[in-house]
Design an enzyme around this catalytic site. Structure first.
Site, PDB file in Angstrom:
ATOM      1  N   ARG A  32       0.813  -1.212   0.000  1.00 37.85           N
ATOM      2  CA  ARG A  32       0.000   0.000   0.000  1.00 37.85           C
ATOM      3  C   ARG A  32       0.850   1.266   0.000  1.00 37.85           C
ATOM      4  O   ARG A  32       0.425   2.305  -0.527  1.00 37.85           O
ATOM      5  CB  ARG A  32      -0.914   0.007   1.232  1.00 37.85           C
ATOM      6  N   ASP A 141     -16.134  10.864   6.245  1.00 39.68           N
ATOM      7  CA  ASP A 141     -15.102   9.850   6.051  1.00 39.68           C
ATOM      8  C   ASP A 141     -13.748  10.478   6.335  1.00 39.68           C
ATOM      9  O   ASP A 141     -13.564  11.692   6.204  1.00 39.68           O
ATOM     10  CB  ASP A 141     -15.133   9.286   4.629  1.00 39.68           C
TER      11      ASP A 141
END
Length: 300
Positions: A32, A141
């Site tokens: 990632r 978020d």
């Protein structure tokens, strides 16, 4: 990546996002975060750790957190929470809030918008019953990147086919090249805001219904308990919370309790004091009115 670099990154992510990585997640971190290194022209994870330790570049810190955030979502995910909204929660709210004609809903891990837009579609279907009501749908978020996508309301063919009934697609979306965009009326119904659940969110005001689905699974038990307690603090006395299918309050907190009649639904439980190490949130503020629902009713 050395063990000390891994431990630093694990601690950094836990502090910034609540993500609790286990010791065997070296590969996940590398897969990632290497794109983040390339993006900022860093030679590897060692240089990335150096940059984070120096705390010189906020953009790098944000990119690391967003790279490790899982944004798996789709329209009407797991279906049952949306059936509950249509068949149980909305009728209950219509009866209980008939006097003030105001309803506030919070999607606490909105990702790229499919969850709040699913609720917006259900609200649009109920528009005749909500004429004259003020309905606020707040969606938050951690990731500013996915929130930007959510605000655009633009989805590819794969995303549009995941969980979305054909009749709703034809009614609420228009094709733009190879993409599909949700109608402006529904986009205007949702107030997207950046928010880290680890930080205070009492400024959002109180809510009648809260969707906090498939985010607690990434937190350790203490963090789950803290977030759930603070959500309960923001909940109307007769309000409701919906968690993900793999999430529960049992054994974690008494601030919320399972609803006796509806699986996956939680109500306010016994008040629980904030832990001494965590500051108790301020009193719930009255939030200013957000977009009015009649705008959607008129668009039908």
């Amino acid at each position: 990546m050395t063990d000390s670099e891994f431990e630093f990154l694990r601690g950094f992510l836990k502090q910034r996002s609540g993500l609790a990585l286990t010791a065997e997640k070296h590969y996940l971190l590398e897969s990632r975060l290497m794109p983040v290194c390339r993006r900022f022209k860093l030679n590897g994870l060692g240089d990335l750790v150096t940059a984070l330790r120096a705390a010189r570049e906020g953009a790098v810190e944000r990119a690391v957190v967003e790279a490790m955030t899982t944004n798996e979502t789709f329209f009407f995910r797991d279906r049952a929470p949306f059936d509950l909204f249509r068949d149980v929660l909305l009728p209950q709210a219509l009866a209980a809030r008939a006097g003030q004609r105001r309803l506030r809903i919070w999607c606490a891990a909105a990702s790229s918008g499919q969850e709040p837009y699913s609720l917006a579609m259900l609200l649009a279907e109920a528009a005749p019953r909500l004429a004259g009501w003020r309905v606020e749908l707040v969606a938050t978020d951690l990731s500013t990147e996915v929130l930007e996508k959510a605000r655009l309301g633009l989805y590819n063919q794969f995303e549009i086919q995941r969980g979305l009934p054909v009749q709703l697609m034809l009614k609420h979306f228009e094709q733009v090249g190879e993409m599909w965009r949700i109608s402006q009326a529904l986009r205007q119904m949702v107030d997207f805001r950046p928010l880290n659940l680890l930080q205070p969110f009492d400024h959002l005001g109180s809510f009648d219904i809260v969707y906090c689905r498939n985010v607690l699974i990434y937190f350790d038990t203490a963090t789950k308990a803290d977030v759930l307690r603070r959500i309960a603090d923001q909940l109307a006395p007769d309000g409701a919370v919906l968690l993900g299918a793999a999430e529960t309050v049992i054994g974690i907190t008494e601030a919320l309790a399972p609803d006796a009649e509806n699986r996956g639904l939680y109500r306010r439980g016994r008040p629980v004091a904030a832990p001494a190490a965590i500051a108790a949130p301020a009193a719930i503020a009255a939030a200013p009115a957000q977009p009015l629902f009649p705008r959607v009713a008129a668009a039908r």
